[in-house]
Design a protein around this motif. Structure first.
Motif, PDB file in Angstrom:
ATOM      1  N   TRP A   1       0.801  -1.217   0.000  1.00 36.52           N
ATOM      2  CA  TRP A   1       0.000   0.000   0.000  1.00 36.52           C
ATOM      3  C   TRP A   1       0.836   1.270   0.000  1.00 36.52           C
ATOM      4  O   TRP A   1       0.435   2.285  -0.554  1.00 36.52           O
ATOM      5  N   LYS A   2       2.032   1.241   0.597  1.00 35.24           N
ATOM      6  CA  LYS A   2       2.846   2.463   0.634  1.00 35.24           C
ATOM      7  C   LYS A   2       3.330   2.873  -0.758  1.00 35.24           C
ATOM      8  O   LYS A   2       3.658   4.031  -0.972  1.00 35.24           O
ATOM      9  N   ASP A   3       3.362   1.924  -1.707  1.00 34.88           N
ATOM     10  CA  ASP A   3       3.714   2.274  -3.088  1.00 34.88           C
ATOM     11  C   ASP A   3       2.617   3.106  -3.745  1.00 34.88           C
ATOM     12  O   ASP A   3       2.829   3.704  -4.796  1.00 34.88           O
TER      13      ASP A   3
ATOM     14  N   VAL B   1      -4.549   4.956  -9.076  1.00 34.85           N
ATOM     15  CA  VAL B   1      -5.586   4.877  -8.056  1.00 34.85           C
ATOM     16  C   VAL B   1      -4.933   4.213  -6.858  1.00 34.85           C
ATOM     17  O   VAL B   1      -4.740   3.006  -6.818  1.00 34.85           O
ATOM     18  N   GLY B   2      -4.550   5.046  -5.910  1.00 34.62           N
ATOM     19  CA  GLY B   2      -3.840   4.558  -4.742  1.00 34.62           C
ATOM     20  C   GLY B   2      -4.745   4.432  -3.536  1.00 34.62           C
ATOM     21  O   GLY B   2      -5.976   4.525  -3.628  1.00 34.62           O
ATOM     22  N   HIS B   3      -4.132   4.245  -2.401  1.00 31.83           N
ATOM     23  CA  HIS B   3      -4.839   4.047  -1.136  1.00 31.83           C
ATOM     24  C   HIS B   3      -5.780   5.213  -0.837  1.00 31.83           C
ATOM     25  O   HIS B   3      -6.951   5.016  -0.534  1.00 31.83           O
TER      26      HIS B   3
ATOM     27  N   THR C   1     -13.452  -0.988   2.821  1.00 29.20           N
ATOM     28  CA  THR C   1     -12.773  -2.187   3.305  1.00 29.20           C
ATOM     29  C   THR C   1     -11.421  -2.255   2.622  1.00 29.20           C
ATOM     30  O   THR C   1     -11.345  -2.210   1.395  1.00 29.20           O
ATOM     31  N   CYS C   2     -10.371  -2.320   3.397  1.00 33.60           N
ATOM     32  CA  CYS C   2      -9.018  -2.388   2.841  1.00 33.60           C
ATOM     33  C   CYS C   2      -8.448  -3.773   3.067  1.00 33.60           C
ATOM     34  O   CYS C   2      -8.738  -4.419   4.060  1.00 33.60           O
TER      35      CYS C   2
ATOM     36  N   MET D   1       0.461  11.572   1.548  1.00 36.36           N
ATOM     37  CA  MET D   1      -0.674  11.195   0.710  1.00 36.36           C
ATOM     38  C   MET D   1      -1.235  12.406  -0.021  1.00 36.36           C
ATOM     39  O   MET D   1      -0.957  13.545   0.303  1.00 36.36           O
ATOM     40  N   VAL D   2      -2.062  12.125  -1.001  1.00 34.37           N
ATOM     41  CA  VAL D   2      -2.698  13.175  -1.798  1.00 34.37           C
ATOM     42  C   VAL D   2      -3.608  14.023  -0.918  1.00 34.37           C
ATOM     43  O   VAL D   2      -3.635  15.232  -1.007  1.00 34.37           O
ATOM     44  N   SER D   3      -4.366  13.400  -0.045  1.00 31.84           N
ATOM     45  CA  SER D   3      -5.306  14.105   0.818  1.00 31.84           C
ATOM     46  C   SER D   3      -4.889  13.909   2.263  1.00 31.84           C
ATOM     47  O   SER D   3      -4.463  12.836   2.649  1.00 31.84           O
ATOM     48  N   SER D   4      -5.022  14.944   3.059  1.00 34.19           N
ATOM     49  CA  SER D   4      -4.671  14.793   4.479  1.00 34.19           C
ATOM     50  C   SER D   4      -5.903  14.492   5.307  1.00 34.19           C
ATOM     51  O   SER D   4      -5.825  14.372   6.525  1.00 34.19           O
ATOM     52  N   ALA D   5      -7.068  14.369   4.668  1.00 31.01           N
ATOM     53  CA  ALA D   5      -8.284  14.077   5.399  1.00 31.01           C
ATOM     54  C   ALA D   5      -8.263  12.671   5.986  1.00 31.01           C
ATOM     55  O   ALA D   5      -7.730  11.759   5.371  1.00 31.01           O
ATOM     56  N   THR D   6      -8.836  12.510   7.175  1.00 35.00           N
ATOM     57  CA  THR D   6      -8.932  11.168   7.732  1.00 35.00           C
ATOM     58  C   THR D   6     -10.167  10.493   7.143  1.00 35.00           C
ATOM     59  O   THR D   6     -11.119  11.145   6.729  1.00 35.00           O
ATOM     60  N   ARG D   7     -10.129   9.188   7.097  1.00 32.14           N
ATOM     61  CA  ARG D   7     -11.205   8.401   6.507  1.00 32.14           C
ATOM     62  C   ARG D   7     -11.574   7.277   7.479  1.00 32.14           C
ATOM     63  O   ARG D   7     -10.684   6.664   8.061  1.00 32.14           O
TER      64      ARG D   7
END
Length: 175
Positions: A80-82, A106-108, A127-128, A165-171
Motif C-alpha cells: 500500500w505504501k507504493d 488509483v492509490g490508497h 474495506t481495505c 498522501m494526496v489528501s490529508s483528510a482522515t477516513r
C-alpha cells in the motif's frame, strides 16, 4: 448399506448475526477494471478527480455493502505504501499475478475517497486489504496498523505517513 443423513432446521435458533459485509465485492486492477472503468479522467462522465460517475451510480444501485480495493489475487504482491504520495512519484511495478504493470494511479487515498462516494448509499465504510502472503505475519502487522492509522489519524506515525498522501483528510476504516 447406505446411511441417510437428516438435517433439521430451526428458523428461531440463531447462532449469531451474519454481517452484511460478507456480501461485498472487490475490485482488482485486471485489464481496465480500475484504470478505465473505475478511474478514467478522459471519460465523459469523469468527475473532478477522474472517477467515472456512471460507474459510481451503477454500483450504488447494487446495494453492495462495501467494495474492497485492492481485491482478489492482486493483494498478494500489493504494498500500500507504493500507492501513496504524488502520482508521478509512485512506484510502478509488474504484478506477478496478472503480468501487467500497476501504475498506482488509483492509490490508497484515492480508493478511500472513491469508497466514500459508493458507501453514502450503504453506510458501512471502505474495506481495505493488506498483503500478508509475501511477508511474514510479524512483518505484516505494523504495515496493517500503519494503513489504518493513516486512514483514521489515530496515531503520530499515521499522521506522518498521511502527510505523503494526496489528501490529508482522515477516513473511517473499520477493523
Amino acid at each position: 448399506m447406505p446411511r441417510r443423513a437428516r438435517i433439521t432446521i430451526h428458523p428461531d435458533f440463531t447462532i449469531g448475526e451474519i454481517s452484511p459485509r460478507l456480501f461485498s465485492a472487490f475490485l482488482e486492477p485486471i485489464g481496465t477494471m480500475v484504470n478505465g472503468t473505475m478511474y478514467n479522467p478522459k471519460h465523459k462522465t469523469a468527475d473532478e478527480q477522474g472517477f467515472r460517475t456512471d460507474f459510481i451510480e451503477a454500483l450504488k444501485k447494487t446495494g453492495l455493502p462495501a467494495v474492497r480495493l485492492p481485491g482478489g489475487n492482486f493483494v498478494s504482491a500489493w504494498q500500500w505504501k507504493d500507492s501513496i504520495g504524488p502520482k508521478d512519484q509512485r512506484k510502478v511495478h509488474l504484478d506477478p499475478a496478472w503480468y501487467q504493470y500497476i501504475t498506482n494511479e488509483v492509490g490508497h487515498d484515492e480508493y478511500l475517497q472513491w469508497a466514500e462516494r459508493i458507501t453514502r448509499a450503504v453506510p458501512t465504510g471502505p474495506t481495505c486489504a493488506a498483503n500478508t502472503d509475501t511477508r511474514s505475519l510479524t512483518a505484516s502487522i505494523p504495515g496493517i496498523s500503519e494503513m489504518r492509522w493513516t486512514a483514521t489519524g489515530s496515531s503520530a506515525p499515521g499522521r506522518k505517513i498521511r502527510e505523503a498522501m494526496v489528501s490529508s483528510a482522515t477516513r473511517p476504516v473499520k477493523r
